[in-house]
Design a protein around this motif. Structure first.
Motif, PDB file in Angstrom:
ATOM      1  N   ILE A 334      41.744  54.066  11.325  1.00 14.57           N
ATOM      2  CA  ILE A 334      42.970  54.170  12.115  1.00 14.57           C
ATOM      3  C   ILE A 334      42.855  55.353  13.068  1.00 14.57           C
ATOM      4  O   ILE A 334      42.654  56.490  12.640  1.00 14.57           O
ATOM      5  CB  ILE A 334      44.194  54.338  11.189  1.00 14.57           C
ATOM      6  CG1 ILE A 334      44.301  53.145  10.230  1.00 14.57           C
ATOM      7  CG2 ILE A 334      45.472  54.482  12.015  1.00 14.57           C
ATOM      8  CD1 ILE A 334      45.323  53.325   9.154  1.00 14.57           C
ATOM      9  N   LYS A 335      42.925  55.079  14.379  1.00  4.85           N
ATOM     10  CA  LYS A 335      42.785  56.105  15.418  1.00  4.85           C
ATOM     11  C   LYS A 335      41.472  56.867  15.269  1.00  4.85           C
ATOM     12  O   LYS A 335      41.394  58.075  15.520  1.00  4.85           O
ATOM     13  CB  LYS A 335      43.985  57.061  15.402  1.00  4.85           C
ATOM     14  CG  LYS A 335      45.309  56.359  15.690  1.00  4.85           C
ATOM     15  CD  LYS A 335      46.460  57.310  15.826  1.00  4.85           C
ATOM     16  CE  LYS A 335      47.747  56.568  16.148  1.00  4.85           C
ATOM     17  NZ  LYS A 335      48.911  57.442  16.312  1.00  4.85           N
ATOM     18  N   GLY A 336      40.442  56.151  14.830  1.00  5.24           N
ATOM     19  CA  GLY A 336      39.122  56.750  14.677  1.00  5.24           C
ATOM     20  C   GLY A 336      38.950  57.559  13.414  1.00  5.24           C
ATOM     21  O   GLY A 336      37.904  58.179  13.202  1.00  5.24           O
ATOM     22  N   VAL A 337      39.972  57.557  12.555  1.00  5.79           N
ATOM     23  CA  VAL A 337      39.943  58.346  11.319  1.00  5.79           C
ATOM     24  C   VAL A 337      39.833  57.406  10.133  1.00  5.79           C
ATOM     25  O   VAL A 337      40.563  56.419  10.034  1.00  5.79           O
ATOM     26  CB  VAL A 337      41.227  59.197  11.194  1.00  5.79           C
ATOM     27  CG1 VAL A 337      41.221  59.997   9.901  1.00  5.79           C
ATOM     28  CG2 VAL A 337      41.365  60.122  12.396  1.00  5.79           C
ATOM     29  N   THR A 338      38.927  57.712   9.216  1.00  9.46           N
ATOM     30  CA  THR A 338      38.779  56.924   7.994  1.00  9.46           C
ATOM     31  C   THR A 338      39.270  57.722   6.798  1.00  9.46           C
ATOM     32  O   THR A 338      39.534  58.930   6.895  1.00  9.46           O
ATOM     33  CB  THR A 338      37.311  56.518   7.759  1.00  9.46           C
ATOM     34  OG1 THR A 338      36.553  57.695   7.443  1.00  9.46           O
ATOM     35  CG2 THR A 338      36.724  55.840   8.980  1.00  9.46           C
ATOM     36  N   ALA A 339      39.339  57.045   5.657  1.00  9.89           N
ATOM     37  CA  ALA A 339      39.780  57.700   4.429  1.00  9.89           C
ATOM     38  C   ALA A 339      38.880  58.866   4.059  1.00  9.89           C
ATOM     39  O   ALA A 339      39.336  59.867   3.509  1.00  9.89           O
ATOM     40  CB  ALA A 339      39.796  56.678   3.287  1.00  9.89           C
ATOM     41  N   ASP A 340      37.588  58.756   4.383  1.00 10.51           N
ATOM     42  CA  ASP A 340      36.641  59.794   4.000  1.00 10.51           C
ATOM     43  C   ASP A 340      36.507  60.907   5.036  1.00 10.51           C
ATOM     44  O   ASP A 340      36.171  62.040   4.691  1.00 10.51           O
ATOM     45  CB  ASP A 340      35.258  59.164   3.755  1.00 10.51           C
ATOM     46  CG  ASP A 340      35.282  58.162   2.611  1.00 10.51           C
ATOM     47  OD1 ASP A 340      35.809  58.507   1.538  1.00 10.51           O
ATOM     48  OD2 ASP A 340      34.787  57.036   2.786  1.00 10.51           O
ATOM     49  N   SER A 341      36.778  60.591   6.303  1.00 15.60           N
ATOM     50  CA  SER A 341      36.498  61.565   7.369  1.00 15.60           C
ATOM     51  C   SER A 341      37.684  62.440   7.740  1.00 15.60           C
ATOM     52  O   SER A 341      37.522  63.435   8.458  1.00 15.60           O
ATOM     53  CB  SER A 341      36.013  60.828   8.623  1.00 15.60           C
ATOM     54  OG  SER A 341      37.061  60.061   9.212  1.00 15.60           O
ATOM     55  N   LYS A 342      38.882  62.118   7.285  1.00 19.00           N
ATOM     56  CA  LYS A 342      40.099  62.764   7.813  1.00 19.00           C
ATOM     57  C   LYS A 342      40.085  64.284   7.671  1.00 19.00           C
ATOM     58  O   LYS A 342      40.398  65.016   8.616  1.00 19.00           O
ATOM     59  CB  LYS A 342      41.349  62.179   7.151  1.00 19.00           C
ATOM     60  CG  LYS A 342      42.655  62.728   7.773  1.00 19.00           C
ATOM     61  CD  LYS A 342      43.819  61.813   7.508  1.00 19.00           C
ATOM     62  CE  LYS A 342      44.438  62.046   6.169  1.00 19.00           C
ATOM     63  NZ  LYS A 342      45.451  63.127   6.191  1.00 19.00           N
ATOM     64  N   GLU A 343      39.714  64.786   6.512  1.00 17.40           N
ATOM     65  CA  GLU A 343      39.765  66.234   6.314  1.00 17.40           C
ATOM     66  C   GLU A 343      38.721  66.967   7.150  1.00 17.40           C
ATOM     67  O   GLU A 343      38.992  68.041   7.693  1.00 17.40           O
ATOM     68  CB  GLU A 343      39.616  66.568   4.833  1.00 17.40           C
ATOM     69  CG  GLU A 343      40.836  66.196   4.011  1.00 17.40           C
ATOM     70  CD  GLU A 343      40.819  66.821   2.632  1.00 17.40           C
ATOM     71  OE1 GLU A 343      41.740  67.591   2.319  1.00 17.40           O
ATOM     72  OE2 GLU A 343      39.881  66.552   1.871  1.00 17.40           O
ATOM     73  N   ALA A 344      37.533  66.400   7.266  1.00 16.42           N
ATOM     74  CA  ALA A 344      36.505  67.034   8.101  1.00 16.42           C
ATOM     75  C   ALA A 344      36.963  67.077   9.558  1.00 16.42           C
ATOM     76  O   ALA A 344      36.782  68.092  10.254  1.00 16.42           O
ATOM     77  CB  ALA A 344      35.187  66.281   7.975  1.00 16.42           C
TER      78      ALA A 344
END
Length: 381
Positions: A334-344
């Motif tokens: 979603i908006k280029g953000v995945t469950a794994d990448s959001k915090e990074a």
């Protein structure tokens, strides 16, 4: 200083966000292109990779909670080398030249977090900056604590920029080692609320290590918790933990819900099979989230789920049962953000805003007395 001035004047920056969470399962790295600032910031995630935490380092971080001062000192510098080497591997893997980076935003590995008082993240920024010849922004929590806040959560700054919707109450639940939630109210005049909901993957990971005699370090796909049944009496006792009743703002960590917590339960309840304990932990994670939402938030229209726990089918099934499956949305690109990448991605954004001099703490979230920039800037030049 010439190099720093060049970076500060740039309208577009390439920044790495690096996150190593309380679950101790890996190091997440995102390459992000950023322009603008504040409400006008543009976030364009370019690449993301997650690297498993080396077993010796996982054990070393776990032992650090009771380590002596010398070992903590060594861990700080040695983990700086670990992070620097992992960043080198990331750039090599994606074919990106280190010299093209403008900065690195790194959270570091939390060793201890004292609510409303102090915090300690390892991964010496000088080591990273010197080894990579790149500006580093680190230690993001301390600025908010110095301003009278709790120092966590920090990701709501990203959440409000990317996910706020008109006429809908949105919440974003991260399932890392600890669970944390951001609430974005439908009415723009209402402030963002965020807090740690309680334990998440950290207690499952600790329980799996005990059950498998350290052969496995996490409950992949619910493999081990599926073997057990929820112990309802114990679940009710766990939900009576004082943390859940603590008023906002609040945050927690492995110091409350880590190895000692799990080992204490195992020794206090030898009659409960470890598989039942694991299954009870799954229920605790889901029910503590529901309790937090019912206690502190307005009724939700959507609940986005991110973090490693998004891959745990039993946690997701319980959340769907508690909230209604139509409200639960797994974050997938979603908006280029995945469950794994959001915090990074969030720490790349925070580093970018530190270079802009833009305040990124949210007093409505942390209880800080005023807005302030977050992160310490370390330069190799």
């Amino acid at each position: 200083m010439k190099k720093l001035i060049e970076i500060l004047r740039k309208k577009e920056r390439h920044i790495l966000g690096v996150m190593s969470g309380t679950s101790l399962d890996g190091i997440d790295i995102a390459l992000v292109k950023l322009t603008g600032s504040g409400k006008h910031v543009q976030i364009n995630p370019l690449e993301f990779k997650s690297y498993p935490m080396p077993s010796p380092w996982r054990e070393r971080f776990q032992k650090a909670f009771s380590a002596n001062t010398e070992e903590i000192c060594r861990i700080n510098y040695d983990s700086g080398i670990l992070f620097a080497d992992t960043i080198k591997a990331f750039c090599r893997d994606i074919g990106y030249a280190l010299q093209d980076l403008d900065a690195i935003g790194i959270h570091g590995q939390t060793l201890f977090h004292v609510h409303n008082h102090s915090t300690l993240q390892t991964g010496e920024s000088e080591v990273i900056a010197q080894r990579l010849a790149c500006a580093v922004v680190s230690d993001f929590r301390s600025g908010d604590i110095a301003a009278g806040g709790t120092g966590a959560p920090l990701v709501p700054y990203l959440d409000q920029i990317l996910f706020r919707e008109v006429n809908k109450n949105i919440a974003l639940q991260n399932l890392g080692g600890i669970g944390n939630i951001t609430f974005l109210p439908a009415k723009a005049e209402k402030e963002v609320i965020a807090f740690d909901t309680g334990p998440a993957n950290a207690i499952l990971n600790e329980g799996v290590e005990v059950y498998t005699n350290r052969e496995f370090s996490f409950d992949q796909d619910g493999k081990f918790s599926k073997l057990g049944a929820t112990h309802k009496q114990l679940l009710n006792e766990l939900l009576d933990h004082e943390y859940f009743k603590r008023p906002l703002p609040k945050s927690t960590g492995r110091e409350e819900f880590g190895k000692e917590f799990v080992q204490g339960l195992i020794s206090q309840h030898p009659e409960i099979p470890v598989t039942d304990l694991l299954r009870t932990f799954v229920s605790l994670i889901a029910h503590s989230i529901k309790y937090g939402c019912d206690t502190y938030l307005e009724p939700l229209d959507k609940l986005y789920i991110s973090g490693g726990g998004v891959h745990h089918p039993l946690i997701i099934d319980e959340l769907k049962a508690l909230f209604g499956k139509e409200k639960i949305i797994l974050m997938k690109g979603i908006k280029g953000v995945t469950a794994d990448s959001k915090e990074a991605i969030a720490f790349a954004l925070l580093a970018h805003e530190r270079l802009n001099g833009t305040p990124t703490n949210l007093p409505s979230v942390t209880g800080a007395k005023y807005r302030t920039t977050l992160g310490k800037l370390t330069l190799p030049f």
